[in-house]
Motif scaffolding. Structure first.
Motif, PDB file in Angstrom:
ATOM      1  N   GLN A  12      43.536  31.746  40.415  1.00 25.39           N
ATOM      2  CA  GLN A  12      43.811  33.218  40.286  1.00 25.39           C
ATOM      3  C   GLN A  12      44.189  33.513  38.810  1.00 25.39           C
ATOM      4  O   GLN A  12      44.698  34.581  38.510  1.00 25.39           O
ATOM      5  N   SER A  13      44.107  32.477  37.797  1.00 17.19           N
ATOM      6  CA  SER A  13      44.748  32.540  36.461  1.00 17.19           C
ATOM      7  C   SER A  13      44.090  33.633  35.934  1.00 17.19           C
ATOM      8  O   SER A  13      42.916  33.967  35.932  1.00 17.19           O
ATOM      9  N   GLY A  38      48.062  30.857  40.594  1.00 19.36           N
ATOM     10  CA  GLY A  38      48.047  31.404  39.437  1.00 19.36           C
ATOM     11  C   GLY A  38      47.945  32.914  38.874  1.00 19.36           C
ATOM     12  O   GLY A  38      47.974  33.210  37.787  1.00 19.36           O
ATOM     13  N   ALA A  39      48.054  33.887  40.074  1.00 22.86           N
ATOM     14  CA  ALA A  39      48.034  35.293  39.669  1.00 22.86           C
ATOM     15  C   ALA A  39      49.361  35.705  39.391  1.00 22.86           C
ATOM     16  O   ALA A  39      50.388  34.998  39.604  1.00 22.86           O
ATOM     17  N   ALA A  85      45.007  46.413  37.381  1.00 22.31           N
ATOM     18  CA  ALA A  85      45.068  45.138  38.028  1.00 22.31           C
ATOM     19  C   ALA A  85      43.750  44.755  38.618  1.00 22.31           C
ATOM     20  O   ALA A  85      42.959  45.758  38.733  1.00 22.31           O
ATOM     21  N   ASP A  86      43.790  43.706  39.012  1.00 17.95           N
ATOM     22  CA  ASP A  86      42.189  43.219  39.642  1.00 17.95           C
ATOM     23  C   ASP A  86      42.418  43.378  40.977  1.00 17.95           C
ATOM     24  O   ASP A  86      41.116  43.831  41.633  1.00 17.95           O
ATOM     25  N   VAL A  87      43.395  43.251  42.020  1.00 19.31           N
ATOM     26  CA  VAL A  87      43.330  43.487  43.239  1.00 19.31           C
ATOM     27  C   VAL A  87      44.668  44.415  43.809  1.00 19.31           C
ATOM     28  O   VAL A  87      45.890  43.999  43.518  1.00 19.31           O
ATOM     29  N   ALA A 235      40.309  37.746  52.092  1.00 22.63           N
ATOM     30  CA  ALA A 235      39.889  39.116  51.566  1.00 22.63           C
ATOM     31  C   ALA A 235      40.101  39.287  50.160  1.00 22.63           C
ATOM     32  O   ALA A 235      39.036  39.727  49.462  1.00 22.63           O
ATOM     33  N   ALA A 236      41.365  38.923  49.537  1.00 23.31           N
ATOM     34  CA  ALA A 236      41.537  39.358  48.273  1.00 23.31           C
ATOM     35  C   ALA A 236      40.730  38.319  47.347  1.00 23.31           C
ATOM     36  O   ALA A 236      40.885  38.868  45.860  1.00 23.31           O
ATOM     37  N   THR A 237      40.521  36.946  47.673  1.00 19.89           N
ATOM     38  CA  THR A 237      40.290  36.080  46.577  1.00 19.89           C
ATOM     39  C   THR A 237      38.788  35.304  46.937  1.00 19.89           C
ATOM     40  O   THR A 237      38.432  34.739  45.910  1.00 19.89           O
ATOM     41  N   ALA A 238      38.349  35.363  48.154  1.00 25.35           N
ATOM     42  CA  ALA A 238      36.968  34.475  48.301  1.00 25.35           C
ATOM     43  C   ALA A 238      36.038  35.202  47.570  1.00 25.35           C
ATOM     44  O   ALA A 238      35.839  36.361  47.645  1.00 25.35           O
ATOM     45  N   THR A 239      34.796  34.558  47.142  1.00 25.90           N
ATOM     46  CA  THR A 239      33.990  34.887  46.529  1.00 25.90           C
ATOM     47  C   THR A 239      32.640  35.471  47.073  1.00 25.90           C
ATOM     48  O   THR A 239      31.905  35.896  46.966  1.00 25.90           O
ATOM     49  N   ASP A 240      32.761  34.990  48.539  1.00 31.19           N
ATOM     50  CA  ASP A 240      31.634  35.118  49.409  1.00 31.19           C
ATOM     51  C   ASP A 240      31.846  36.381  50.465  1.00 31.19           C
ATOM     52  O   ASP A 240      31.199  36.547  51.401  1.00 31.19           O
ATOM     53  N   VAL A 241      32.817  37.256  50.205  1.00 28.61           N
ATOM     54  CA  VAL A 241      33.103  38.376  51.169  1.00 28.61           C
ATOM     55  C   VAL A 241      31.974  39.260  51.130  1.00 28.61           C
ATOM     56  O   VAL A 241      31.386  39.332  50.117  1.00 28.61           O
TER      57      VAL A 241
END
Length: 294
Positions: A12-13, A38-39, A85-87, A235-241
């Motif tokens: 999450q950097s 890393g966020a 912000a991203d999320v 839900a916040a980080t996975a790439t396959d949602v």
């Protein structure tokens, strides 16, 4: 997605995540996990003292900003302080509290859990690059939206029915937000999660004998807050949602386990009710989303 846990969180950097209610429980666990990956985490909390204690334990990747979801002036002030912000993780909430009202006169549960987050999301949407995650609950299945009396001004108040209504509103909002994002041609995602039955302080504010019952339940039946937070972290980080996806445990009737794609009630998928709730939420909060006029 089997047995997905914090070791699976992508790097999450360079990303910034806002977590409401990050001063304790699921929010604190979520903030710690994201920072460890890393966020930069913005902890949006009403209780700044508790929040700073958590932030100090996390280190330089966490910062605290005041947000009281039960006061729309605080929501607006917080939103104005954010550049980007991203999320956004709409995590904060109250459960089965006695009849109380927010600063704006809303019933506390619908006001905090739904209307406060609705306003926050609308005010921040142009500043959010990737996705909005809203924490719902299996209790949405007992919910019913009463658009004519959303704030329990005419009905006899029932704390559990009010909680169910608020949690159903979280899902109706998420699914409608995704529909509107898609219709607007946006790549942003609206997602929901639920923690199952997780041991947190959420269950200790009913001010009834149920507080003692749920303390026992937390010890005997509940999974840890660390497990409960996995749905929102996924839900916040996975790439396959999937757009409009709903994630959480499904074991023991949705009470325990690792996050997977979940089903929700037919009521949560009712597009007519979702549209009415959206319009009412705009009227009550006086927040109009950027794409509202289609």
């Amino acid at each position: 997605m089997s047995r997905w846990d914090t070791s699976n969180i992508p790097d999450q950097s360079g990303r910034t995540v806002i977590v409401t209610g990050a001063n304790s429980g699921l929010g604190a666990v979520t903030a710690r996990a994201l920072a460890a990956a890393g966020a930069q985490v913005i902890m949006a909390c009403r209780d700044e003292v508790k929040a700073r204690a958590v932030a100090n334990s996390i280190g330089e990747r966490a910062q605290v900003r005041r947000l009281d979801l039960a006061d729309l002036s605080s929501v607006r002030e917080f939103a104005a302080s954010i550049d980007r912000a991203d999320v956004l993780i709409n995590n904060a909430g109250v459960m089965a509290v006695p009849l109380r009202r927010t600063a704006d006169g809303f019933e506390m549960q619908i006001g905090t859990n739904h209307l406060g987050h609705f306003a926050l999301t609308g005010l921040l949407l142009d500043k959010i690059a990737d996705r909005v995650v809203t924490v719902a609950s299996g209790a949405h299945i007992i919910g019913k939206i009463d658009a004519a009396d959303l704030n329990w001004e005419r009905r006899r108040y029932n704390r559990w029915a009010a909680y169910g209504q608020a949690k159903l509103a979280n899902l109706l909002f998420t699914y409608e937000l995704q529909r509107r994002l898609t219709a607007a041609g946006s790549s942003k995602l609206a997602l929901a999660s639920h923690p199952g039955y997780a041991a947190t302080d959420l269950q200790s504010h009913t001010e009834t004998f149920m507080d003692k019952v749920m303390v026992v339940g937390n010890r005997v039946l509940a999974q840890s807050a660390e497990m409960g937070a996995l749905g929102s972290l996924y839900a916040a980080t996975a790439t396959d949602v999937a757009p409009g996806g709903y994630y959480g445990p499904t074991g023991l009737g949705g009470a325990r386990g690792y996050p997977v794609a979940c089903k929700s009630s037919a009521a949560s998928r009712d597009e007519v009710t979702a549209g009415r709730l959206w319009e009412l939420s705009e009227q009550l909060t006086k927040v109009t989303f950027p794409f509202a006029e289609r």
